[in-house]
Design a protein around this motif. Structure first.
Motif, PDB file in Angstrom:
ATOM      1  N   ALA A  19       0.832  -1.201   0.000  1.00 17.44           N
ATOM      2  CA  ALA A  19       0.000   0.000   0.000  1.00 17.44           C
ATOM      3  C   ALA A  19       0.873   1.260   0.000  1.00 17.44           C
ATOM      4  O   ALA A  19       0.632   2.198  -0.760  1.00 17.44           O
ATOM      5  CB  ALA A  19      -0.929  -0.013   1.212  1.00 17.44           C
ATOM      6  N   VAL A  20       1.907   1.285   0.831  1.00 12.67           N
ATOM      7  CA  VAL A  20       2.775   2.461   0.938  1.00 12.67           C
ATOM      8  C   VAL A  20       3.597   2.639  -0.341  1.00 12.67           C
ATOM      9  O   VAL A  20       3.682   3.743  -0.889  1.00 12.67           O
ATOM     10  CB  VAL A  20       3.713   2.339   2.172  1.00 12.67           C
ATOM     11  N   SER A  22       3.017   1.499  -3.345  1.00 12.25           N
ATOM     12  CA  SER A  22       2.143   1.813  -4.475  1.00 12.25           C
ATOM     13  C   SER A  22       1.906   3.323  -4.539  1.00 12.25           C
ATOM     14  O   SER A  22       1.990   3.943  -5.597  1.00 12.25           O
ATOM     15  CB  SER A  22       0.833   1.037  -4.299  1.00 12.25           C
ATOM     16  N   GLU A  23       1.635   3.910  -3.384  1.00 11.40           N
ATOM     17  CA  GLU A  23       1.393   5.354  -3.322  1.00 11.40           C
ATOM     18  C   GLU A  23       2.666   6.136  -3.671  1.00 11.40           C
ATOM     19  O   GLU A  23       2.639   7.057  -4.484  1.00 11.40           O
ATOM     20  CB  GLU A  23       0.912   5.716  -1.915  1.00 11.40           C
ATOM     21  N   LYS A  24       3.789   5.740  -3.089  1.00 10.10           N
ATOM     22  CA  LYS A  24       5.047   6.470  -3.323  1.00 10.10           C
ATOM     23  C   LYS A  24       5.529   6.338  -4.763  1.00 10.10           C
ATOM     24  O   LYS A  24       6.128   7.256  -5.306  1.00 10.10           O
ATOM     25  CB  LYS A  24       6.132   5.995  -2.351  1.00 10.10           C
ATOM     26  N   GLY A  26       3.471   5.613  -7.346  1.00  2.07           N
ATOM     27  CA  GLY A  26       2.421   6.045  -8.268  1.00  2.07           C
ATOM     28  C   GLY A  26       1.936   4.952  -9.210  1.00  2.07           C
ATOM     29  O   GLY A  26       1.581   5.216 -10.355  1.00  2.07           O
ATOM     30  N   PRO A  28      -0.573   1.172  -9.403  1.00  2.00           N
ATOM     31  CA  PRO A  28      -1.619   0.460  -8.661  1.00  2.00           C
ATOM     32  C   PRO A  28      -1.072  -0.750  -7.893  1.00  2.00           C
ATOM     33  O   PRO A  28      -0.172  -1.438  -8.371  1.00  2.00           O
ATOM     34  CB  PRO A  28      -2.593   0.013  -9.746  1.00  2.00           C
ATOM     35  N   HIS A  29      -1.633  -0.949  -6.702  1.00  3.64           N
ATOM     36  CA  HIS A  29      -1.347  -2.120  -5.873  1.00  3.64           C
ATOM     37  C   HIS A  29      -2.378  -3.173  -6.265  1.00  3.64           C
ATOM     38  O   HIS A  29      -3.569  -2.964  -6.088  1.00  3.64           O
ATOM     39  CB  HIS A  29      -1.476  -1.720  -4.394  1.00  3.64           C
ATOM     40  N   ASP A  77      -4.830   1.829 -15.884  1.00  2.00           N
ATOM     41  CA  ASP A  77      -3.931   2.315 -14.828  1.00  2.00           C
ATOM     42  C   ASP A  77      -2.683   1.449 -14.666  1.00  2.00           C
ATOM     43  O   ASP A  77      -1.655   1.910 -14.183  1.00  2.00           O
ATOM     44  CB  ASP A  77      -4.670   2.451 -13.489  1.00  2.00           C
ATOM     45  N   THR A 173      10.111   0.676   4.186  1.00  6.56           N
ATOM     46  CA  THR A 173       9.798   1.361   2.924  1.00  6.56           C
ATOM     47  C   THR A 173      11.049   2.052   2.389  1.00  6.56           C
ATOM     48  O   THR A 173      11.353   1.964   1.197  1.00  6.56           O
ATOM     49  CB  THR A 173       8.670   2.404   3.121  1.00  6.56           C
TER      50      THR A 173
END
Length: 184
Positions: A19-20, A22-24, A26, A28-29, A77, A173
């Motif tokens: 989750a972390v 994927s966000e950092k 950019g 999709p998880h 995506d 991370t």
């Protein structure tokens, strides 16, 4: 553009890191659990097929999971990269994933292996306090991981980045992002 597979035993923190990261990054998880829930929830033909196995208490066969992943990787995506969590779970699935990517003229950037000592995994999972997480059940799940999933690390040998997955979420991370920067 980054295409990653996350690998690690139950309790290693894959879902949290996915989750972390994927966000950092950019991208999709994509987790098999989410794919199953989405396909079943939307009553897709693959979801109905998966549900029939699950309702019978059986494992969903690889070919159903493979098709769900193939469909998901075809979504817009995922064209700019993705992070797979919980797939591939065995060498046969790893070969299918290679085929799916080859059809798109793509390859994985890396396979991130979250490394945690076995005793720490048992301790973490017992601390979660799930009623079905007895020490015997946990050790059985770890044995299945060693027998079925760990062999994919050989399959991907030149793409594997091993991360020490002990410490805070932020530390892990940070290690993963640093290792990815050095890998590319």
């Amino acid at each position: 553009m980054v295409r990653l597979v996350l690998v690690g035993p139950p309790g290693a923190g894959k879902g949290t890191q996915a989750a972390v990261l994927s966000e950092k990054l950019g991208v999709p998880h994509i987790s098999t659990g989410d794919l199953f829930r989405a396909n079943i929830g939307n009553s897709t033909p693959l979801g109905q097929k998966a549900k029939s196995y699950m309702d019978a208490g059986e494992l969903v066969p690889d070919e159903v999971t493979n098709e769900m992943v193939r469909d998901r990787l075809g979504d817009e995506d995922a064209a700019q990269g993705f992070l797979l969590d919980g797939y591939p779970r065995n060498s046969a699935q790893a070969e299918v994933l290679s085929g799916i990517l080859a059809e798109k003229d793509l390859e994985l950037t890396a396979v991130v292996q979250f490394d945690v000592p076995e005793e720490e995994l048992v301790k973490r999972m017992l601390a979660r306090g799930r009623s079905d997480d007895t020490e015997d059940v946990i050790r059985r799940r770890l044995a299945v991981y060693h027998d079925e999933t760990e062999p994919i690390l050989d399959y991907y040998r030149d793409k594997v980045i091993k991360i020490d997955a002990l410490g805070s979420i932020e530390e892990i991370t940070g290690r993963a992002l640093e290792a990815l920067r050095n890998h590319q």
